[in-house]
Design an enzyme around this catalytic site. Structure first.
Site, PDB file in Angstrom:
ATOM      1  N   ARG A  81      -7.053  -8.166  -9.814  1.00  0.00           N
ATOM      2  CA  ARG A  81      -7.385  -9.385 -10.429  1.00  0.00           C
ATOM      3  C   ARG A  81      -8.825  -8.875 -10.844  1.00  0.00           C
ATOM      4  O   ARG A  81      -9.418  -7.969 -10.651  1.00  0.00           O
ATOM      5  CB  ARG A  81      -7.547 -10.170  -9.092  1.00  0.00           C
ATOM      6  N   LYS A  95       0.698  -1.169   0.093  1.00  0.00           N
ATOM      7  CA  LYS A  95       0.012  -0.093   0.093  1.00  0.00           C
ATOM      8  C   LYS A  95       0.644   1.124  -0.086  1.00  0.00           C
ATOM      9  O   LYS A  95       0.522   2.220  -0.499  1.00  0.00           O
ATOM     10  CB  LYS A  95      -0.970   0.081   1.071  1.00  0.00           C
ATOM     11  N   GLU A 129      -3.388   7.360   8.139  1.00  0.00           N
ATOM     12  CA  GLU A 129      -4.131   8.270   7.662  1.00  0.00           C
ATOM     13  C   GLU A 129      -5.287   8.851   8.330  1.00  0.00           C
ATOM     14  O   GLU A 129      -5.612   8.341   9.492  1.00  0.00           O
ATOM     15  CB  GLU A 129      -4.940   7.445   6.383  1.00  0.00           C
ATOM     16  N   HIS A 158     -15.974  -6.323   6.396  1.00  0.00           N
ATOM     17  CA  HIS A 158     -15.142  -6.309   5.298  1.00  0.00           C
ATOM     18  C   HIS A 158     -15.509  -7.397   4.154  1.00  0.00           C
ATOM     19  O   HIS A 158     -14.832  -7.768   3.245  1.00  0.00           O
ATOM     20  CB  HIS A 158     -13.438  -6.559   5.421  1.00  0.00           C
TER      21      HIS A 158
HETATM   22  C1  MV4 Z   1     -10.197   3.700   5.435  1.00  0.00           C
HETATM   23  C2  MV4 Z   1     -11.494   4.181   5.827  1.00  0.00           C
HETATM   24  C3  MV4 Z   1     -11.321   5.621   6.567  1.00  0.00           C
HETATM   25  N1  MV4 Z   1     -10.580   6.236   6.491  1.00  0.00           N
HETATM   26  N2  MV4 Z   1      -9.326   4.735   5.211  1.00  0.00           N
HETATM   27  C4  MV4 Z   1     -11.194  -0.778   4.600  1.00  0.00           C
HETATM   28  C5  MV4 Z   1     -10.845  -1.605   3.456  1.00  0.00           C
HETATM   29  C6  MV4 Z   1      -9.565  -1.105   2.848  1.00  0.00           C
HETATM   30  N3  MV4 Z   1      -9.400  -1.188   1.548  1.00  0.00           N
HETATM   31  C7  MV4 Z   1      -9.510   0.343   3.552  1.00  0.00           C
HETATM   32  N4  MV4 Z   1     -10.583   0.409   4.342  1.00  0.00           N
HETATM   33  C8  MV4 Z   1     -10.807   1.709   4.982  1.00  0.00           C
HETATM   34  N5  MV4 Z   1      -9.877   2.597   4.653  1.00  0.00           N
HETATM   35  C9  MV4 Z   1      -9.592   6.069   5.682  1.00  0.00           C
HETATM   36  N6  MV4 Z   1      -8.451   6.680   5.693  1.00  0.00           N
HETATM   37  C10 MV4 Z   1     -12.287   3.096   5.980  1.00  0.00           C
HETATM   38  C11 MV4 Z   1     -12.131   1.936   5.518  1.00  0.00           C
HETATM   39  C12 MV4 Z   1     -13.121   0.809   5.728  1.00  0.00           C
HETATM   40  C13 MV4 Z   1     -14.057   0.310   4.617  1.00  0.00           C
HETATM   41  C14 MV4 Z   1     -13.544   0.760   3.539  1.00  0.00           C
HETATM   42  C15 MV4 Z   1     -14.577   0.293   2.198  1.00  0.00           C
HETATM   43  C16 MV4 Z   1     -15.586  -0.526   2.373  1.00  0.00           C
HETATM   44  C17 MV4 Z   1     -15.735  -0.987   3.893  1.00  0.00           C
HETATM   45  C18 MV4 Z   1     -14.981  -0.497   4.848  1.00  0.00           C
HETATM   46  C19 MV4 Z   1     -15.267  -1.031   6.181  1.00  0.00           C
HETATM   47  C20 MV4 Z   1     -14.588  -0.604   7.228  1.00  0.00           C
HETATM   48  C21 MV4 Z   1     -13.468   0.693   6.877  1.00  0.00           C
END
Ligand code: MV4
Length: 498
Positions: free
Chosen positions: A291, A115, A199, A234
């Protein structure tokens, strides 16, 4: 490419083989002992046993899969999703033996797998990102300085994580040191890489992802967005395309950003760029999945593009046969994932035999599955039984069609998430489009599926009306209800389902 080995199982193996067959390409299945009788094994032109059920002894055996390719003149390998699909080592191994890996080059997989490396690469393209660090943070004092700059709440993420693994929310400065130490040790034990970064925490985001396709000649297109905010721990539950909230301008901007992300890693093939969207419709790059994704069918439904076919054409070195201007959004598509889990009991995995299994049918309904009536759902893999996808002229019609499809989907012998999906897509927050990634936590409790719901009262009322009508008519003839038996059997069916 004349012969493709599908290094996967279940619904996705079957889905890939169907496209191969349409393209006149022969198919090779590999399978574990748990999947001997699976439809994907029967469907393939050839099938070879890999080993015992655990994936470490079957679907993850890189060398054994490559050996089978060499022995049986396979010239392409499709990894599907999960298993070896994002394993750069496997992609390299295949290429080394002149077997085309149907996916991006290992360089792109490695870059997007980290990442931090991904953030550094896309930064040069000016893609919007959540305020935070783009280098690993080790020192708690430095973390505190950064935290004061970006403000609380913040999120600590593992560079080798992704998909929500290894994330920690920090609400105030006093928690920072401890949470950071935990995050680092967790990252080391889970991924063998302790790099973490910070972040700003976007508290109520929507999860929007853009599908892209890139060929080896430098052409890149995006195939619009998928909205995947309805998820539980998730694990996505409902996906749709297009999103209810994107304007054409925002869609264009996010599409262009996604194409830049693809450029930043010399991407080839089908890929997905994930973004967060906040309440003010600001978007931020999260990560890229290198993917084919589980939810790719909703994109296929609204664009008419067979993504697996395009993956194969691009892997063969062909130019994309369409441009961005050729692509249009046609109607609306929804997908619900049907898991063998009990939504009334904290989504506990349910095991057993598919005693009765009848798919819904009709215009605009697609079922991607890998099981048949009478089969047992193996406990060794993902508990997803199938994906139910509907397509209609607009979002409301699509919700109605999905609701009917769910009602007509008969799965007996195993508890499934279907009743939960029905509840979710008919919830006021979903119907209005006013929801975020906290939908399940905010709007669902197991009681919502219990039989004393308004829905059941309504059905009972309809049933009583049918009964009295039939009695008055003196039987089933000469009556608008199809037969006196229909309401009774529907009643029984519905009672079981809710
Ligand atoms: C985040 C976020 C809030 N703020 N980053 C979860 C999956 C991963 N790809 C990154 N994720 C998140 N990153 C910041 N700066 C909240 C999530 C997140 C989330 C994102 C997409 C779909 C579902 C989620 C569930 C919880 C947290």
């Amino acid at each position: 490419m004349k012969k493709i080995l599908i290094a996967n199982r279940g619904e996705i193996a079957l889905r890939i083989m169907k496209t191969c067959r349409e393209m006149g390409i022969s198919t090779v299945a590999v399978y574990s002992e748990a999947d001997r009788d699976a439809p994907f094994v029967k469907y393939a032109d050839q099938a070879f046993l890999l080993g015992p059920p655990p994936s470490s002894q079957s679907y993850l055996l890189k060398d054994k899969i490559i050996d089978l390719c060499l022995k049986h003149q396979v010239d392409g390998v499709h990894p599907g999703y999960g298993f070896l699909s994002e394993n750069a080592e496997f992609a390299e191994l295949a290429e080394k033996h002149n077997i085309t890996f149907i996916g991006p080059k290992s360089h792109a997989m490695n870059l997007m797998g980290s990442k931090l490396a991904a953030k550094a690469a896309v930064k040069k393209f000016g893609i919007p990102m959540v305020p935070g660090t783009d280098e690993a943070v080790e020192d708690p004092e430095e973390a505190l300085r950064i935290a004061k700059e970006i403000g609380f709440p913040l999120l600590i993420k593992a560079s080798a994580g992704g998909g929500g693994k290894g994330m920690r929310v920090v609400n105030e400065a006093s928690e920072l040191k401890e949470q950071m130490e935990r995050a680092i040790s967790e990252a080391i034990s889970s991924f063998g890489d302790g790099a973490v970064f910070i972040e700003k925490y976007v508290t109520s985001p929507r999860h929007i992802e853009i599908q892209i396709l890139a060929d080896t000649h430098g052409n890149i297109v995006h195939l619009f967005e998928r909205e995947c905010s309805i998820q539980r721990r998730h694990q996505k539950v409902v996906e749709e395309a297009p999103s209810a909230v994107l304007t054409p301008e925002l869609r264009h901007a996010m599409g262009e950003s996604a194409k830049d992300v693809a450029k930043s890693c010399d991407y080839v093939g089908a890929g997905t760029v994930e973004f967060l969207l906040d309440e003010n419709l600001n978007y931020y790059f999260l990560e890229m999945n290198t993917r084919l994704q589980v939810e790719h069918p909703v994109t296929e439904m609204i664009t008419g593009v067979d993504l697996v076919k395009e993956q194969i054409l691009v892997a063969r070195g062909e130019k994309l046969s369409f441009t961005q201007e050729d692509l249009k959004i046609n109607g609306h598509a929804l997908e619900v994932r049907v898991y063998a889990e009990d939504p009334e009991n904290d989504f506990l995995p349910d095991i057993g035999t598919l005693k009765r299994y009848v798919r819904p049918q009709g215009t605009g309904i697609r079922v991607d599955d890998g099981f048949e009536e009478g089969m047992e759902i193996p406990i060794y893999y993902d508990p997803m039984i199938s994906k139910l996808i509907t397509h209609a002229t607009d979002r409301n019609n699509c919700i109605s069609r999905m609701t009917r499809a769910i009602d007509e989907y008969e799965i007996n012998g195993i508890k499934t998430t279907l009743p939960f999906c029905r509840y979710a897509i008919n919830h006021e927050a979903f119907v209005s489009g006013n929801f975020d990634t906290h939908f399940v936590k905010n709007h669902f409790s197991p009681e919502d599926l219990k039989p004393n719901s308004d829905e059941l009262k309504r059905k009972a009322a309809i049933f009583m009306t049918y009964l009295s009508k039939n009695r008055k008519a003196g039987g089933s003839e000469n009556n608008d209800s199809p037969s006196s038996e229909t309401p009774t059997s529907n009643w029984a069916k519905n009672r079981k389902d809710y």
